[in-house]
Design an enzyme around this catalytic site. Structure first.
Site, PDB file in Angstrom:
ATOM      1  N   CYS A  36      -4.012   6.897   8.527  1.00 31.31           N
ATOM      2  CA  CYS A  36      -4.470   8.096   9.220  1.00 31.31           C
ATOM      3  C   CYS A  36      -3.226   8.705   9.847  1.00 31.31           C
ATOM      4  O   CYS A  36      -2.164   8.088   9.875  1.00 31.31           O
ATOM      5  CB  CYS A  36      -5.459   7.709  10.298  1.00 31.31           C
ATOM      6  SG  CYS A  36      -6.817   6.721   9.651  1.00 31.31           S
ATOM      7  N   ARG A  83      -1.835  11.937   5.020  1.00 28.47           N
ATOM      8  CA  ARG A  83      -2.171  10.553   5.345  1.00 28.47           C
ATOM      9  C   ARG A  83      -3.667  10.285   5.271  1.00 28.47           C
ATOM     10  O   ARG A  83      -4.100   9.143   5.387  1.00 28.47           O
ATOM     11  CB  ARG A  83      -1.681  10.212   6.752  1.00 28.47           C
ATOM     12  CG  ARG A  83      -0.212  10.491   6.957  1.00 28.47           C
ATOM     13  CD  ARG A  83       0.198  10.155   8.353  1.00 28.47           C
ATOM     14  NE  ARG A  83       0.242   8.722   8.531  1.00 28.47           N
ATOM     15  CZ  ARG A  83       1.291   7.968   8.293  1.00 28.47           C
ATOM     16  NH1 ARG A  83       2.401   8.519   7.881  1.00 28.47           N
ATOM     17  NH2 ARG A  83       1.256   6.673   8.478  1.00 28.47           N
ATOM     18  N   TRP A 118      -8.237   8.607   7.318  1.00 29.34           N
ATOM     19  CA  TRP A 118      -8.530   8.012   6.010  1.00 29.34           C
ATOM     20  C   TRP A 118      -9.368   6.786   6.331  1.00 29.34           C
ATOM     21  O   TRP A 118      -8.886   5.828   6.937  1.00 29.34           O
ATOM     22  CB  TRP A 118      -7.246   7.626   5.280  1.00 29.34           C
ATOM     23  CG  TRP A 118      -7.497   7.133   3.883  1.00 29.34           C
ATOM     24  CD1 TRP A 118      -7.720   7.888   2.777  1.00 29.34           C
ATOM     25  CD2 TRP A 118      -7.554   5.765   3.452  1.00 29.34           C
ATOM     26  NE1 TRP A 118      -7.922   7.083   1.677  1.00 29.34           N
ATOM     27  CE2 TRP A 118      -7.826   5.769   2.066  1.00 29.34           C
ATOM     28  CE3 TRP A 118      -7.414   4.539   4.098  1.00 29.34           C
ATOM     29  CZ2 TRP A 118      -7.947   4.606   1.323  1.00 29.34           C
ATOM     30  CZ3 TRP A 118      -7.538   3.369   3.358  1.00 29.34           C
ATOM     31  CH2 TRP A 118      -7.797   3.414   1.978  1.00 29.34           C
ATOM     32  N   ASN A 172      -4.204   4.525  13.807  1.00 29.76           N
ATOM     33  CA  ASN A 172      -3.913   4.434  12.380  1.00 29.76           C
ATOM     34  C   ASN A 172      -3.704   2.964  12.059  1.00 29.76           C
ATOM     35  O   ASN A 172      -2.903   2.308  12.715  1.00 29.76           O
ATOM     36  CB  ASN A 172      -2.646   5.233  12.052  1.00 29.76           C
ATOM     37  CG  ASN A 172      -2.125   4.921  10.662  1.00 29.76           C
ATOM     38  OD1 ASN A 172      -2.905   4.625   9.755  1.00 29.76           O
ATOM     39  ND2 ASN A 172      -0.817   4.978  10.484  1.00 29.76           N
ATOM     40  N   GLY A 173      -4.425   2.435  11.070  1.00 33.19           N
ATOM     41  CA  GLY A 173      -4.225   1.038  10.693  1.00 33.19           C
ATOM     42  C   GLY A 173      -5.510   0.252  10.791  1.00 33.19           C
ATOM     43  O   GLY A 173      -6.605   0.815  10.748  1.00 33.19           O
ATOM     44  N   GLU A 184       1.109   5.143 -16.243  1.00 33.71           N
ATOM     45  CA  GLU A 184       1.284   6.217 -15.259  1.00 33.71           C
ATOM     46  C   GLU A 184       0.416   7.430 -15.632  1.00 33.71           C
ATOM     47  O   GLU A 184      -0.200   8.060 -14.764  1.00 33.71           O
ATOM     48  CB  GLU A 184       2.778   6.585 -15.167  1.00 33.71           C
ATOM     49  CG  GLU A 184       3.118   7.871 -14.432  1.00 33.71           C
ATOM     50  CD  GLU A 184       2.720   7.891 -12.954  1.00 33.71           C
ATOM     51  OE1 GLU A 184       2.204   6.887 -12.452  1.00 33.71           O
ATOM     52  OE2 GLU A 184       2.880   8.956 -12.334  1.00 33.71           O
ATOM     53  N   LYS A 222      -2.453   9.039 -13.295  1.00 28.56           N
ATOM     54  CA  LYS A 222      -2.452  10.474 -12.908  1.00 28.56           C
ATOM     55  C   LYS A 222      -3.795  11.091 -13.225  1.00 28.56           C
ATOM     56  O   LYS A 222      -4.373  11.802 -12.413  1.00 28.56           O
ATOM     57  CB  LYS A 222      -1.378  11.265 -13.666  1.00 28.56           C
ATOM     58  CG  LYS A 222       0.046  11.179 -13.247  1.00 28.56           C
ATOM     59  CD  LYS A 222       0.412  11.766 -11.921  1.00 28.56           C
ATOM     60  CE  LYS A 222       0.212  10.766 -10.805  1.00 28.56           C
ATOM     61  NZ  LYS A 222       1.295   9.902 -10.480  1.00 28.56           N
ATOM     62  N   GLU A 268      -6.706   9.695 -10.929  1.00 29.93           N
ATOM     63  CA  GLU A 268      -6.688   9.997  -9.493  1.00 29.93           C
ATOM     64  C   GLU A 268      -6.985  11.458  -9.181  1.00 29.93           C
ATOM     65  O   GLU A 268      -7.529  11.748  -8.120  1.00 29.93           O
ATOM     66  CB  GLU A 268      -5.407   9.520  -8.809  1.00 29.93           C
ATOM     67  CG  GLU A 268      -4.158  10.311  -9.081  1.00 29.93           C
ATOM     68  CD  GLU A 268      -2.953   9.759  -8.311  1.00 29.93           C
ATOM     69  OE1 GLU A 268      -3.103   9.340  -7.167  1.00 29.93           O
ATOM     70  OE2 GLU A 268      -1.848   9.781  -8.879  1.00 29.93           O
ATOM     71  N   HIS A 295      -6.862  -6.500 -29.049  1.00 24.12           N
ATOM     72  CA  HIS A 295      -7.328  -7.707 -28.358  1.00 24.12           C
ATOM     73  C   HIS A 295      -8.478  -7.397 -27.402  1.00 24.12           C
ATOM     74  O   HIS A 295      -8.738  -8.180 -26.485  1.00 24.12           O
ATOM     75  CB  HIS A 295      -6.166  -8.363 -27.614  1.00 24.12           C
ATOM     76  CG  HIS A 295      -5.069  -8.794 -28.537  1.00 24.12           C
ATOM     77  ND1 HIS A 295      -5.213  -9.843 -29.411  1.00 24.12           N
ATOM     78  CD2 HIS A 295      -3.837  -8.272 -28.754  1.00 24.12           C
ATOM     79  CE1 HIS A 295      -4.093  -9.978 -30.121  1.00 24.12           C
ATOM     80  NE2 HIS A 295      -3.248  -9.024 -29.742  1.00 24.12           N
ATOM     81  N   LYS A 319      -1.756  10.094   0.875  1.00 31.08           N
ATOM     82  CA  LYS A 319      -0.391  10.092   0.344  1.00 31.08           C
ATOM     83  C   LYS A 319       0.384   8.848   0.772  1.00 31.08           C
ATOM     84  O   LYS A 319       1.202   8.334   0.027  1.00 31.08           O
ATOM     85  CB  LYS A 319       0.325  11.362   0.829  1.00 31.08           C
ATOM     86  CG  LYS A 319       1.722  11.564   0.264  1.00 31.08           C
ATOM     87  CD  LYS A 319       1.670  11.962  -1.187  1.00 31.08           C
ATOM     88  CE  LYS A 319       3.055  12.083  -1.803  1.00 31.08           C
ATOM     89  NZ  LYS A 319       2.961  11.945  -3.273  1.00 31.08           N
TER      90      LYS A 319
END
Ligand code: M6R
Length: 606
Positions: free
Chosen positions: A2, A27, A74, A98-99, A479, A483, A486, A502, A601
């Protein structure tokens, strides 16, 4: 994850707090709130969702206090609803956090037993009642806070204000970052210096375990025993880093387009183009003697590390251990003292990466950090910082930070190879020349995106998308899948092309696009065989390659033609089409490209 802000101001602070929170929205953006001290009592406004909802609320119900705290959330503990939004407060204290408070259950039971009533599902509310409990015992706010802080376990940054002292703001850091800003008769607190950039450029960073008592006259910093500790104030360059979208529709698109420049800028820091040689800073370790490299990171930064594993093993001929930091930190990896450990992070604040770093440090490794934020905790705790010169990355989906990380890692691979004698001067020149051509190639690739807009319409119809790659293209496939999922919320997975048979091949049918990342290198023909396997089962293939489409030997849904380039540099180039494909698909889907749901982020919780 946050963002927190606090201001001891000389005029009403709500507008400045909103402004600071706007720069912390990276955040988290599940809810936002502000509390101020007004005539001896606390007032609060909160709103679910993005900051603009809180602004609307403040428009009709303003706050007039000159002392205040703010928060952008968040969600960890408790749903993202207004009731769980910070600040949490009663008539004596207001707190932003935050945390994670790890012992919140135990504290909650204890405080409930003492008669305190919990109104939210959050861990933060335990801090509120704990401080209140000590105030209720007759302790002054500073002492009550100190004792309460000593009882908290976990990773947190906190800001507290008190109804009966409008000249007091308390900040505490254990884990996530916290910066103190110095003003003229005003003092500030923020999750980072950028949040405070329009208020001050004089910043003191709290160290882990510090807590701070701010008044309008200044700040005193203490350790948990209450002993004063000295922390230096520095001039921050954050104000020069403030950015806007320019003419671009989204930050992500702007950042994709900045890549030719930031790659060139980053390479320029590690390469002497005229000499055709890398100019790497001393890492505090004899690279010639390095016989193992450990790399750890999260998300996109981890995929940059996987590319580096292929590069370092091939060109410097030493084994590279790589793992996602959330696993690495708990694996009890045996490490011979004197090894090189490399941590990759855009923000430099990712909690798991930081803990993996600390584990390696404790086990005698020499630590190099590849970070974009030079003032970050990871940078500060490393022996050497290898900055990526990407500038602020605002879009939650990492793009230019990724290619900048690859740029540094490519130079690191050459530097180790040179030191160990596995690369001679001629080879070094060849690789450096190849790198120097990357910005031009990327620039050409970004000239016309209309093709991606059309293809994105096709991809947006899919429920699942597979990405395939071999060798150094495998991490680019992963990657690409990250992308896409998300920002478009379409399920996507990246596989090593050879692994397809497989298991994942069972997923293939005519509704599943398969994006194949396949530059014409020594593995190309093997990837073509895997493509045939997909085609035979009706899969819709999108081939990203520098070969003519006829070489695919099967029907393609689409062909993204890439420039011919040295095989060493293909990860840097092939990262771009997977970014563009994800971006345009998200635009077609109408998602919030820069702030996709559930993400943030900077991930400062584990
Ligand atoms: O700040 P960091 O580079 O340490 O962040 C690591 C990941 O959280 C980050 O790369 C994340 O996966 C991005 N959203 C990917 O686009």
């Amino acid at each position: 994850m946050c963002g927190i802000v606090g201001i001891l101001g000389s005029k009403p602070v709500a507008i400045d707090i909103v402004d600071a929170l706007r720069r912390l929205e990276y955040r988290g953006y599940d809810s936002a709130g502000i509390a101020t001290v007004e005539n001896g009592h606390l007032e609060r406004r909160r709103a679910e969702g993005k900051l603009r909802n809180l602004e609307t609320r403040l428009g009709t119900e303003p706050l007039s206090g000159t002392t205040g705290i703010g928060h952008t959330r968040w969600a960890t503990h408790g749903r993202p609803i207004e009731r769980n939004a910070h600040p949490h407060m009663n008539d004596r204290v207001a707190v932003v956090h935050n945390g994670i408070i790890e012992n919140f259950q135990e504290l909650r039971e204890e405080l409930t037993g003492k008669g305190y009533v919990f109104e939210t599902e959050t861990d933060t509310e335990t801090v509120l009642h704990l401080v209140t409990y000590y105030l209720d015992q007759g302790m002054p706010p500073v002492e009550a806070s100190r004792i309460a802080l000593n009882r908290l376990r976990g990773a947190f940054a906190l800001g507290l204000i008190f109804s009966d002292d409008k000249n007091l703001l308390i900040g505490a850091r254990q884990g996530p970052p916290l910066a103190i800003g110095h003003g003229d008769g005003e003092m500030y607190l923020g999750s980072d210096a950028i949040a405070l950039a329009s208020l001050t450029d004089t910043i003191t960073y709290l160290e882990d375990g510090d807590w701070a008592v701010l008044t309008r006259a200044g700040v005193q910093v203490f350790d948990l025993s209450g002993k004063t500790v000295h922390r230096t104030a520095i001039k921050s360059v954050a104000s020069s880093l403030l950015v806007d979208k320019g003419n671009y529709r989204h930050f992500m698109l702007k950042e994709i387009h900045e890549q030719p420049e930031v790659i060139a800028h980053t390479l320029g820091n590690y390469i002497d183009m005229a000499e055709g040689a890398v100019k790497f800073p001393a890492l505090g370790i004899d690279l010639a003697g390095v016989n193992r490299v450990t790399i750890s990171a999260c998300g996109t930064a981890y995929y940059a590390g996987v590319v580096a594993k292929y590069w370092i093993e091939k060109y410097a001929r030493i084994p590279v251990e790589i793992d996602v930091a959330s696993e690495f930190r708990y694996r009890e990896v045996p490490l011979a003292p004197g090894g090189l450990a490399v941590f990759v992070s855009q923000s430099g604040e990712t909690a798991d990466t930081l803990e993996a770093l600390r584990y390696c440090k404790k086990n005698g490794q020499v630590i190099a950090a590849i970070v974009n934020v030079r003032t970050s905790t990871i940078a500060r705790e490393s022996n050497t910082v290898l900055p990526t010169l990407a500038g602020p990355e605002i879009g939650v989906a990492s793009t230019k930070a990724f290619t900048s990380q690859l740029s540094v890692l490519a130079c690191l691979a050459i530097a180790i190879g040179r030191a160990r004698g596995t690369i001679d001067a001629a080879k070094e020149k060849e690789l450096v020349k190849a790198l120097s051509e990357v910005p031009r190639h990327v620039s050409t690739m970004l000239r016309d995106e209309s093709f991606y807009e059309g293809l994105a319409h096709e991809i947006s119809k899919a429920r699942d998308v597979l990405y395939l790659g071999r060798g150094v293209s495998y991490p680019i496939a992963m990657e690409g899948a990250l992308k896409l999922k998300e920002i478009s919320y379409i399920h996507a997975e990246g596989y090593a092309a050879g692994e397809l048979k497989h298991g994942p091949i069972a997923l293939i049918d005519e509704n599943v696009p398969v994006i194949v990342v396949a530059p014409e290198d020594e593995l190309f023909e093997k990837t073509v065989s895997n493509m045939q396997e997909v085609a035979a089962r009706g899969g819709q293939i999108v081939l990203i390659s520098d070969v003519a489409k006829e070489k695919a030997g099967c029907r393609l849904l689409s062909h993204i033609k890439m420039p011919k380039a040295h095989p060493f540099t293909t990860p840097l180039l092939y990262a771009v089409p997977v970014q563009l494909l994800a971006y345009h698909t998200a635009v077609v889907m109408g998602t919030d490209v820069d702030q996709p749901r559930n993400l943030a982020k900077s991930v400062t919780v584990e």
